[in-house]
Design an enzyme around this catalytic site. Structure first.
Site, PDB file in Angstrom:
ATOM      1  N   GLU A 102      28.771  -5.763  -4.162  1.00 59.12           N
ATOM      2  CA  GLU A 102      29.967  -5.347  -4.891  1.00 59.12           C
ATOM      3  C   GLU A 102      29.557  -4.577  -6.139  1.00 59.12           C
ATOM      4  OE1 GLU A 102      33.534  -8.052  -3.768  1.00 59.12           O
ATOM      5  OE2 GLU A 102      32.580  -8.872  -5.552  1.00 59.12           O
ATOM      6  N   HIS A 129      29.846 -14.155  -7.995  1.00 58.95           N
ATOM      7  CA  HIS A 129      30.707 -12.990  -8.175  1.00 58.95           C
ATOM      8  C   HIS A 129      30.431 -12.387  -9.558  1.00 58.95           C
ATOM      9  CE1 HIS A 129      34.238 -10.494  -8.653  1.00 58.95           C
ATOM     10  NE2 HIS A 129      34.351 -10.535  -7.338  1.00 58.95           N
ATOM     11  N   GLY A 153      38.230  -3.527  -8.673  1.00 65.92           N
ATOM     12  CA  GLY A 153      39.524  -3.463  -9.350  1.00 65.92           C
ATOM     13  C   GLY A 153      39.804  -2.130 -10.023  1.00 65.92           C
TER      14      GLY A 153
HETATM   15  P1  13P Z   1      39.018  -5.396  -5.548  1.00 65.12           P
HETATM   16  O1  13P Z   1      39.135  -5.333  -4.053  1.00 65.12           O
HETATM   17  O2  13P Z   1      40.306  -5.756  -6.224  1.00 65.12           O
HETATM   18  O3  13P Z   1      38.359  -4.178  -6.111  1.00 65.12           O
HETATM   19  O4  13P Z   1      38.041  -6.645  -5.867  1.00 65.12           O
HETATM   20  C1  13P Z   1      36.829  -6.722  -5.229  1.00 65.12           C
HETATM   21  C2  13P Z   1      36.242  -8.036  -5.475  1.00 65.12           C
HETATM   22  O5  13P Z   1      35.826  -8.353  -6.574  1.00 65.12           O
HETATM   23  C3  13P Z   1      36.203  -8.984  -4.365  1.00 65.12           C
HETATM   24  O6  13P Z   1      35.411 -10.090  -4.671  1.00 65.12           O
END
Ligand code: 13P
Length: 253
Positions: A169, A97, A175
């Site tokens: 991602e 991540h 976030g």
């Molecule tokens: P958000 O959905 O809060 O943007 O986070 C995404 C994330 O990092 C999932 O691993």
């Protein structure tokens, strides 16, 4: 046919009791998952046993770890080995991540080692990749992500690669409430699939699930998941609210 996956990433949120209640509320919705659909919950390590037990009775629902260490065992205080996850019946683990890459300096090589240990223990890694804002603004996101894939995945053989789930991602969307557009998501997912096809062939690439993560919400999941190469999502904030994540699971193709 590749799997469609709604994966929750709770990160470092919720108490044990809140987590247990959240899972219960989601299970109470009794969403029937089709043969090729999965709901996966990456919960904090102390809740893995609870989550595994709670989800065990529901077909295609799984608990997942958020991380594991890149060593088999030994004097690594505070770390969790893939073998430990296996010993409590865990079948998924998020690897790489962006928060781990950034705050814990995890390199592409280290992530390869983590995934190797996951696979040896019959755990499917959910491998995260994605570019920061500066790279997106410079327009070099495709080669950036390609390097992440090459350095962490390309030493696996075909059989191993097929067990890995990829999560794209974009860091600028995590976030922030700033979701990638469906065009941006589809374009990168197609690129990732093309990179995999070049190395492993079309059949392998067609069978890999590629999830999108970054501000997936109840009101945009359906549109994002409808993209040809988007096979579900990895969801942070919205996975902490039962009714939102229920909607997200129901948005799977
Ligand atoms: P958000 O959905 O809060 O943007 O986070 C995404 C994330 O990092 C999932 O691993």
């Amino acid at each position: 046919m590749r799997k469609q996956i709604a994966a929750a990433n709770w990160k470092m949120n919720l108490t044990y009791q809140q987590g247990e209640q959240l899972l219960q509320e989601i299970l109470d919705a009794k969403i029937h998952l089709k043969e090729d659909q999965r709901a996966v919950f990456a919960v904090p390590a102390p809740y893995l046993t609870m989550a595994g037990q709670k989800l065990a009775g529901s077909k295609n629902y799984f608990a997942s770890a958020q991380n594991c260490y890149n060593k088999k065992s030994g004097a690594y205080t505070g770390e969790t080995a893939a073998e430990m996850l296996k010993s409590i019946g865990i079948e998924f683990c998020v690897v790489g991540h962006s928060e781990r890459r950034e705050y814990f300096n995890e390199s592409n090589q280290m992530l390869f080692e983590k995934m190797q240990l996951c696979l040896e223990n019959e755990i499917a890694p959910i491998f995260c990749c994605g570019e920061p804002l500066s790279i997106r603004e410079a327009g070099t996101q495709n080669s950036y992500v390609e390097t992440q894939l090459k350095e962490s995945l390309f030493d696996f053989n075909e059989a191993q690669l097929q067990k890995i789930v990829i999560a794209y991602e974009p860091i600028w969307a995590i976030g922030t409430g700033k979701t990638a557009s469906t065009e941006q998501a589809q374009e990168m997912h197609a690129h990732i699939r093309a990179v995999l096809a070049k190395q492993y062939g079309n059949t392998v690439a067609e069978n890999i699930s590629i999830l999108y993560g970054g501000s997936v919400k109840a009101n945009n999941a359906k549109e994002l998941f409808s993209c040809l190469d988007v096979d579900g999502g990895l969801v942070g904030g919205a996975s902490l609210v039962a009714k939102d994540f229920i909607t997200i699971i129901q948005s799977l193709k």
